[in-house]
Design a protein around this motif. Structure first.
Motif, mmCIF file in Angstrom:
data_model
loop_
_atom_site.group_PDB
_atom_site.id
_atom_site.type_symbol
_atom_site.label_atom_id
_atom_site.label_comp_id
_atom_site.label_asym_id
_atom_site.label_seq_id
_atom_site.Cartn_x
_atom_site.Cartn_y
_atom_site.Cartn_z
ATOM 1 N N LEU A 99 -2.553 1.138 -10.574
ATOM 2 C CA LEU A 99 -2.270 1.688 -9.241
ATOM 3 C C LEU A 99 -3.567 1.970 -8.485
ATOM 4 O O LEU A 99 -3.650 1.762 -7.268
ATOM 5 C CB LEU A 99 -1.440 2.971 -9.375
ATOM 6 C CG LEU A 99 -0.011 2.790 -9.907
ATOM 7 C CD1 LEU A 99 0.693 4.118 -10.050
ATOM 8 C CD2 LEU A 99 0.784 1.861 -8.985
ATOM 9 N N THR A 100 -4.594 2.463 -9.164
ATOM 10 C CA THR A 100 -5.883 2.713 -8.505
ATOM 11 C C THR A 100 -6.492 1.403 -8.015
ATOM 12 O O THR A 100 -7.020 1.323 -6.905
ATOM 13 C CB THR A 100 -6.843 3.418 -9.470
ATOM 14 O OG1 THR A 100 -6.245 4.632 -9.943
ATOM 15 C CG2 THR A 100 -8.154 3.733 -8.791
ATOM 16 N N ALA A 101 -6.429 0.354 -8.833
ATOM 17 C CA ALA A 101 -6.928 -0.954 -8.396
ATOM 18 C C ALA A 101 -6.118 -1.471 -7.207
ATOM 19 O O ALA A 101 -6.650 -2.104 -6.286
ATOM 20 C CB ALA A 101 -6.882 -1.942 -9.561
ATOM 21 N N GLY A 102 -4.798 -1.204 -7.212
ATOM 22 C CA GLY A 102 -3.970 -1.614 -6.071
ATOM 23 C C GLY A 102 -4.391 -0.935 -4.783
ATOM 24 O O GLY A 102 -4.406 -1.558 -3.712
ATOM 25 N N LEU A 103 -4.741 0.367 -4.879
ATOM 26 C CA LEU A 103 -5.235 1.066 -3.679
ATOM 27 C C LEU A 103 -6.538 0.440 -3.184
ATOM 28 O O LEU A 103 -6.755 0.284 -1.980
ATOM 29 C CB LEU A 103 -5.444 2.548 -3.995
ATOM 30 C CG LEU A 103 -4.178 3.402 -4.135
ATOM 31 C CD1 LEU A 103 -4.537 4.836 -4.480
ATOM 32 C CD2 LEU A 103 -3.370 3.363 -2.848
ATOM 33 N N ALA A 127 0.829 -1.199 0.000
ATOM 34 C CA ALA A 127 0.000 0.000 0.000
ATOM 35 C C ALA A 127 0.871 1.259 0.000
ATOM 36 O O ALA A 127 0.569 2.250 -0.701
ATOM 37 C CB ALA A 127 -0.921 -0.006 1.218
ATOM 38 N N GLY A 128 1.967 1.241 0.771
ATOM 39 C CA GLY A 128 2.847 2.416 0.782
ATOM 40 C C GLY A 128 3.483 2.671 -0.564
ATOM 41 O O GLY A 128 3.525 3.817 -1.056
ATOM 42 N N VAL A 129 4.001 1.619 -1.195
ATOM 43 C CA VAL A 129 4.602 1.774 -2.522
ATOM 44 C C VAL A 129 3.567 2.251 -3.536
ATOM 45 O O VAL A 129 3.841 3.105 -4.401
ATOM 46 C CB VAL A 129 5.244 0.445 -2.959
ATOM 47 C CG1 VAL A 129 5.689 0.511 -4.419
ATOM 48 C CG2 VAL A 129 6.435 0.120 -2.059
#
Length: 579
Positions: free
Chosen positions: A59-63, A13-15
């Protein structure tokens, strides 16, 4: 985190967050969502549209996945928790799941409706999703204030007191210095008014502080105020005039009212286990629940606190709440303090019950001894005396000298039998040898009459007070009687020791054992007799291991009598000089 295995979620989440910020930082194009719009991003890099779009979607899906994983971690912690921690996590879990669901809907809406009416829905949903983050501090605040997280109750109470006192001091100063000064037409600060305001605050500060503290505590802790006030009320109640039957219900009522009317039960340790001796709210069941002494942890309730006095287990307090809410740490601390005070109450209660029971046993023992004495007199000496009366009456009608002589001989024999029976009866009441020669000689006499071989070992060289001699004698007599009747022993031993400030008596045998002081009244009566002279009485009788009875009587409060000589002492004494 639930465990070390969840660290990858945090790092991912940080990355992801750093990558999102960097991507937005270098994405080319106009900047419209800033206070000063720009036609082009000065930090933009020459990137093509499709890699930027794909990377932004990933990246949005990762968040979104990170938010789901965060919510899952709270769910895992909730499932593993119990008690107060479970209730605290319940609110945080609800907030986290709500946030995760909202931010998982946003990518779906952005993908399904990039423009048109769907864009309006997306624009309306996005602020709502952002506002769900406020649920996290709200959930933490509920966990703190409602369920005692971090012991915040005391901090809140003190903060309310300080705030109220600050408002009071400011109001007094402004009212006197500004208000009175304005009424007097003065627009400059007055030293006199400042001194007057200070004096008013100094005089009224203590009463106002006490009133504000009481109000703040009542607001935070409820109608029962602080736990310390509950303990003070409890001590005052226990110091009142209550009968033995009212003490235990009073304890349960006090604790129940201080815990929001929870069901409180008090249990007492008995010879057979634990017995429920009080309950609030009271019920109509007369049969007290019983559990074995080894199963005290099996008592039902949200919280169980053992009641001890000087490391001796006397009972237990159990608390059960119908609402299902567990006992908070503050309430648990209150229960521990109440249990410590209840230990002394239960000790006094048990002492009163033991005193009543010993009195009842003494009265019943005296009745049995009186009936036994009446039966022995009726069946023994009285029958002999009746027989003598009949013999003499028949002899008065005889004229033959030989018949008269035979009647006189028979009457004489019957009279000797009656005298012997009366002596034996008197020896059972208080033996003459004990009065004339003391405890050691009386114990040897008991050993000689016992059908089981008995060895007497005594170091006593002086006479003891009469009550002590009687108690030791009857303990030995009853013990040897039990050895002859029930122990099936081959031998026994009587040990009498003089310790200077105390004297001890021990009667041991190698019989079958299994003697239980709680069954029957013989051994209990011996314990009561020893307790009269402030002694201790102990019975050790494991099945198959023989019986050992030991009593110790202190002599500090007794006056030891000098050894008395009697006609039984035949040793010659040296002649005394005239000096």
């Amino acid at each position: 985190l639930p465990s070390r295995g969840w660290r990858w979620v945090v790092w991912s989440a940080g990355v992801d967050c750093v990558a999102v910020v960097l991507l937005q930082l270098v994405t080319p194009g106009p900047l419209d969502s800033v206070s000063v719009p720009l036609t082009a991003n000065p930090l933009g890099l020459p990137l093509s549209d499709w890699p930027t779009t794909v990377l932004n979607s990933v990246l949005t899906a990762g968040l979104s996945l990170a938010l789901l994983a965060a919510a899952a971690s709270i769910v895992v912690r909730f499932r593993r928790s119990a008690g107060v921690e479970r209730l605290q996590l319940k609110w945080l879990m609800s907030a986290e799941v709500t946030i995760a669901v909202m931010f998982c809907l946003l990518p779906m809406l952005r993908t399904s409706a990039p423009d048109g009416p769907g864009a309006v829905l997306l624009n309306a949903t996005y602020p709502v999703a952002l506002s769900t983050f406020s649920l996290v501090p709200v959930a933490i605040g509920i966990a703190i204030t409602r369920y005692g997280l971090y012991g915040i109750d005391r901090l809140i109470s003190r903060a309310l007191v300080v705030g109220a006192l600050s408002v009071f001091i400011g109001a007094v100063y402004v009212g006197i210095v500004v208000g009175v000064g304005s009424l007097a037409g003065s627009h400059q600060p007055s030293t006199l008014l400042s001194v007057l305001a200070t004096a008013v605050v100094a005089v009224a500060f203590q009463p106002v502080r006490e009133a504000v503290t009481a109000g703040a505590n009542r607001l935070v802790y409820g109608s029962r105020a602080t736990p310390y006030e509950v303990l003070a009320d409890f001590a005052a109640d226990m110091a009142g005039t209550f009968t033995t039957a009212e003490l235990l219900p009073r304890i349960t009522q006090t604790v129940s009212q201080s815990l929001d009317d929870a069901t409180v039960e008090v249990w007492l340790v008995t010879g057979t286990g634990l017995e429920r001796a009080g309950r609030w709210p009271a019920d109509d069941r007369r049969d007290a629940s019983r559990v074995s002494l080894g199963g005290i942890d099996m008592l039902q309730g949200d919280r169980m606190v053992p009641v001890r006095h000087r490391d001796e287990l006397l009972g237990a307090l159990t608390v059960t709440r119908s609402s299902g809410e567990p006992v908070t740490p503050t309430e648990e601390e209150l229960l521990v303090h109440v249990a410590s005070q209840t230990g002394l109450v239960l000790r006094n209660l048990l002492l009163v019950q033991d005193l009543q029971s010993s009195r009842e046993r003494l009265v019943s023992m005296q009745d049995r001894q009186r009936r036994r004495l009446e039966r022995d007199l009726h069946d023994g000496a009285q029958q002999s005396l009746v027989a003598i009366t009949l013999i003499l009456r028949m002899a008065s009608q005889q004229d033959d000298p030989d018949a008269l002589a035979a009647a006189a001989t028979s009457a004489s024999e019957q009279l000797q039998t009656a005298v012997a029976e009366l002596r034996e009866l008197a020896r059972g009441l208080h033996p003459a040898i004990l009065t004339e020669r003391g405890t050691a000689a009386a114990l040897r006499g008991l050993a000689e009459r016992c059908p089981v071989p008995v060895r007497v070992d005594s170091t006593l060289t002086h006479r003891l007070p009469g009550p002590v001699e009687g108690a030791l004698y009857f303990v030995a007599a009853e013990s040897l009687t039990n050895v002859a009747r029930y122990a099936r022993a081959r031998s026994a031993q009587v040990v009498l020791r003089d310790h200077g400030t105390s004297v001890s008596l021990e009667v041991a045998d190698d019989g079958v054992g299994g003697a239980d002081p709680t069954r029957g009244t013989g051994l209990l009566g011996l314990g009561d007799r020893v307790a009269v002279v402030d002694g201790s009485f102990h019975v050790d009788s494991p099945p198959g291991g023989g019986t050992r009875i030991r009593c110790v009587v202190p002599l500090t409060a007794q006056v030891a009598l000098p050894r008395q000589r009697s006609w039984h002492d035949h040793a010659p004494q040296p002649a005394r000089s005239p000096s």
